[in-house]
Design a protein around this motif. Structure first.
Motif, PDB file in Angstrom:
ATOM      1  N   LEU A  55       0.862  -1.101   0.037  1.00 37.96           N
ATOM      2  CA  LEU A  55       0.098   0.179   0.033  1.00 37.96           C
ATOM      3  C   LEU A  55       0.948   1.075  -0.099  1.00 37.96           C
ATOM      4  O   LEU A  55       1.710   1.287   0.595  1.00 37.96           O
ATOM      5  CB  LEU A  55      -0.924  -0.113   1.167  1.00 37.96           C
ATOM      6  CG  LEU A  55      -1.910   1.158   1.344  1.00 37.96           C
ATOM      7  CD1 LEU A  55      -2.928   0.970   0.128  1.00 37.96           C
ATOM      8  CD2 LEU A  55      -2.661   0.990   2.571  1.00 37.96           C
ATOM      9  N   MET A  56       0.750   2.168  -1.094  1.00 38.38           N
ATOM     10  CA  MET A  56       1.557   3.326  -1.114  1.00 38.38           C
ATOM     11  C   MET A  56       0.785   4.435  -0.196  1.00 38.38           C
ATOM     12  O   MET A  56      -0.389   4.858  -0.349  1.00 38.38           O
ATOM     13  CB  MET A  56       1.573   3.879  -2.414  1.00 38.38           C
ATOM     14  CG  MET A  56       2.563   5.049  -2.682  1.00 38.38           C
ATOM     15  SD  MET A  56       2.872   5.432  -4.279  1.00 38.38           S
ATOM     16  CE  MET A  56       1.293   5.518  -5.195  1.00 38.38           C
ATOM     17  N   TRP A 114       3.565  13.579  -0.237  1.00 37.54           N
ATOM     18  CA  TRP A 114       4.536  12.661   0.109  1.00 37.54           C
ATOM     19  C   TRP A 114       4.040  11.162   0.199  1.00 37.54           C
ATOM     20  O   TRP A 114       2.973  10.828   0.618  1.00 37.54           O
ATOM     21  CB  TRP A 114       5.369  13.226   1.311  1.00 37.54           C
ATOM     22  CG  TRP A 114       6.531  12.129   1.744  1.00 37.54           C
ATOM     23  CD1 TRP A 114       7.821  12.082   1.417  1.00 37.54           C
ATOM     24  CD2 TRP A 114       6.327  10.879   2.496  1.00 37.54           C
ATOM     25  NE1 TRP A 114       8.489  11.221   1.725  1.00 37.54           N
ATOM     26  CE2 TRP A 114       7.434  10.286   2.474  1.00 37.54           C
ATOM     27  CE3 TRP A 114       5.211  10.138   3.213  1.00 37.54           C
ATOM     28  CZ2 TRP A 114       7.904   9.131   3.137  1.00 37.54           C
ATOM     29  CZ3 TRP A 114       5.311   9.010   3.838  1.00 37.54           C
ATOM     30  CH2 TRP A 114       6.699   8.455   3.891  1.00 37.54           C
ATOM     31  N   ARG A 115       4.619  10.302  -0.714  1.00 36.15           N
ATOM     32  CA  ARG A 115       4.526   8.950  -1.010  1.00 36.15           C
ATOM     33  C   ARG A 115       5.462   8.058  -0.498  1.00 36.15           C
ATOM     34  O   ARG A 115       6.649   8.330  -0.908  1.00 36.15           O
ATOM     35  CB  ARG A 115       3.849   8.861  -2.293  1.00 36.15           C
ATOM     36  CG  ARG A 115       2.699   9.606  -2.624  1.00 36.15           C
ATOM     37  CD  ARG A 115       1.979   9.081  -3.999  1.00 36.15           C
ATOM     38  NE  ARG A 115       0.792   9.631  -4.031  1.00 36.15           N
ATOM     39  CZ  ARG A 115      -0.408   9.144  -3.235  1.00 36.15           C
ATOM     40  NH1 ARG A 115      -0.082   8.401  -2.463  1.00 36.15           N
ATOM     41  NH2 ARG A 115      -1.542   9.886  -3.378  1.00 36.15           N
ATOM     42  N   GLU A 116       5.019   6.943  -0.161  1.00 35.92           N
ATOM     43  CA  GLU A 116       6.030   5.797   0.096  1.00 35.92           C
ATOM     44  C   GLU A 116       5.523   4.522  -0.085  1.00 35.92           C
ATOM     45  O   GLU A 116       4.379   4.125   0.178  1.00 35.92           O
ATOM     46  CB  GLU A 116       6.605   5.935   1.559  1.00 35.92           C
ATOM     47  CG  GLU A 116       7.763   5.021   1.737  1.00 35.92           C
ATOM     48  CD  GLU A 116       8.573   5.232   2.866  1.00 35.92           C
ATOM     49  OE1 GLU A 116       9.388   5.923   3.103  1.00 35.92           O
ATOM     50  OE2 GLU A 116       7.693   4.618   4.084  1.00 35.92           O
ATOM     51  N   THR A 170       8.204  12.844  -3.682  1.00 36.96           N
ATOM     52  CA  THR A 170       7.427  14.063  -3.354  1.00 36.96           C
ATOM     53  C   THR A 170       6.708  14.854  -4.467  1.00 36.96           C
ATOM     54  O   THR A 170       7.679  15.032  -5.324  1.00 36.96           O
ATOM     55  CB  THR A 170       8.347  15.267  -2.366  1.00 36.96           C
ATOM     56  OG1 THR A 170       8.626  14.556  -1.257  1.00 36.96           O
ATOM     57  CG2 THR A 170       7.509  16.166  -1.911  1.00 36.96           C
ATOM     58  N   ILE A 171       5.613  14.847  -4.611  1.00 36.95           N
ATOM     59  CA  ILE A 171       5.073  15.488  -5.817  1.00 36.95           C
ATOM     60  C   ILE A 171       4.415  16.538  -5.572  1.00 36.95           C
ATOM     61  O   ILE A 171       3.546  16.926  -4.536  1.00 36.95           O
ATOM     62  CB  ILE A 171       4.164  14.391  -6.514  1.00 36.95           C
ATOM     63  CG1 ILE A 171       4.546  12.866  -6.769  1.00 36.95           C
ATOM     64  CG2 ILE A 171       3.359  15.041  -7.601  1.00 36.95           C
ATOM     65  CD1 ILE A 171       3.939  12.038  -7.041  1.00 36.95           C
ATOM     66  N   PRO A 172       4.605  17.704  -6.194  1.00 35.77           N
ATOM     67  CA  PRO A 172       3.795  19.046  -6.054  1.00 35.77           C
ATOM     68  C   PRO A 172       2.580  18.838  -6.204  1.00 35.77           C
ATOM     69  O   PRO A 172       1.849  18.401  -7.270  1.00 35.77           O
ATOM     70  CB  PRO A 172       4.348  20.149  -7.168  1.00 35.77           C
ATOM     71  CG  PRO A 172       5.802  19.624  -7.413  1.00 35.77           C
ATOM     72  CD  PRO A 172       5.602  17.901  -7.409  1.00 35.77           C
ATOM     73  N   TRP A 173       1.587  19.166  -5.092  1.00 31.46           N
ATOM     74  CA  TRP A 173       0.167  18.839  -5.101  1.00 31.46           C
ATOM     75  C   TRP A 173      -0.579  20.007  -6.363  1.00 31.46           C
ATOM     76  O   TRP A 173      -0.430  21.267  -6.223  1.00 31.46           O
ATOM     77  CB  TRP A 173      -0.663  19.138  -3.734  1.00 31.46           C
ATOM     78  CG  TRP A 173      -1.898  19.033  -3.866  1.00 31.46           C
ATOM     79  CD1 TRP A 173      -2.618  17.918  -4.018  1.00 31.46           C
ATOM     80  CD2 TRP A 173      -2.905  20.022  -3.572  1.00 31.46           C
ATOM     81  NE1 TRP A 173      -3.942  18.048  -3.916  1.00 31.46           N
ATOM     82  CE2 TRP A 173      -4.145  19.535  -3.573  1.00 31.46           C
ATOM     83  CE3 TRP A 173      -2.962  21.544  -3.119  1.00 31.46           C
ATOM     84  CZ2 TRP A 173      -5.592  20.107  -3.490  1.00 31.46           C
ATOM     85  CZ3 TRP A 173      -3.980  22.161  -2.938  1.00 31.46           C
ATOM     86  CH2 TRP A 173      -5.246  21.484  -3.004  1.00 31.46           C
ATOM     87  N   ALA A 198      -4.511  10.037  -1.216  1.00 33.25           N
ATOM     88  CA  ALA A 198      -5.145   9.059  -0.746  1.00 33.25           C
ATOM     89  C   ALA A 198      -4.155   7.818  -0.795  1.00 33.25           C
ATOM     90  O   ALA A 198      -3.395   8.019  -1.681  1.00 33.25           O
ATOM     91  CB  ALA A 198      -6.349   8.528  -1.687  1.00 33.25           C
ATOM     92  N   ASP A 199      -4.157   6.811   0.013  1.00 31.31           N
ATOM     93  CA  ASP A 199      -3.340   5.669   0.055  1.00 31.31           C
ATOM     94  C   ASP A 199      -3.519   4.732  -1.395  1.00 31.31           C
ATOM     95  O   ASP A 199      -5.122   4.959  -1.563  1.00 31.31           O
ATOM     96  CB  ASP A 199      -3.398   4.642   1.222  1.00 31.31           C
ATOM     97  CG  ASP A 199      -2.784   5.276   2.544  1.00 31.31           C
ATOM     98  OD1 ASP A 199      -2.399   6.477   2.224  1.00 31.31           O
ATOM     99  OD2 ASP A 199      -3.098   5.064   3.789  1.00 31.31           O
TER     100      ASP A 199
END
Length: 151
Positions: free
Chosen positions: A40-41, A57-59, A81-84, A140-141
């Motif tokens: 799950l990201m 931020w995602r992982e 990290t992606i600009p929203w 969202a995950d």
């Protein structure tokens, strides 16, 4: 910039349309391989350079990695990290591999990353997710199904 890298960068820029397409699993033994399973990201909003001064931020964890581009590596952790709410803004990602090495990558928040340093440098990797459109717009995950080398 080599022709190969220029073509890959162009592919990254044009790959937004694949966001809604169903994603398959990486198949080691054919092509350049990848990682057959993901986790799950996670996603969360953090201060940053995107709309309203926010980033996402995602992982996620990648498992069952089999590729000649990743010799001796069986798993990894993907973080980005992606600009929203800023489609087309470049993002920096990191793949921390099970052997302790790290690959850095750039992309445009659509799941396709050009590895710029470390193992598999110069190659593209697609982080495959369930049918979901939200790299730029949602924290969202989401489930990562696999990661596949595309060059």
């Amino acid at each position: 910039m080599s022709v190969r890298r220029a073509v890959l960068v162009a592919a990254v820029l044009c790959a937004v349309s694949v966001l809604g397409a169903p994603q398959g699993q990486a198949q080691p033994g054919g092509g350049s391989g990848g990682c057959r399973q993901g986790s799950l990201m996670s996603g969360r909003l953090i201060p940053g350079t995107g709309s309203a001064g926010r980033n996402i931020w995602r992982e996620a964890t990648l498992r069952e990695c089999v590729s000649s581009l990743l010799p001796g590596i069986g798993a990894g952790r993907f973080s980005v990290t992606i600009p929203w709410n800023a489609p087309g803004a470049p993002s920096a990602a990191e793949f921390a591999w099970s052997d302790g090495s790290v690959s850095t990558a750039t992309g445009y928040g659509n799941g396709l990353w050009l590895i710029t340093n470390g193992p598999a440098s110069g190659h593209g990797i697609q982080v495959d997710v369930d049918n979901w459109i939200g790299w730029y717009f949602s924290s969202a995950d989401v489930a990562v199904t696999s990661a596949t080398f595309v060059s």
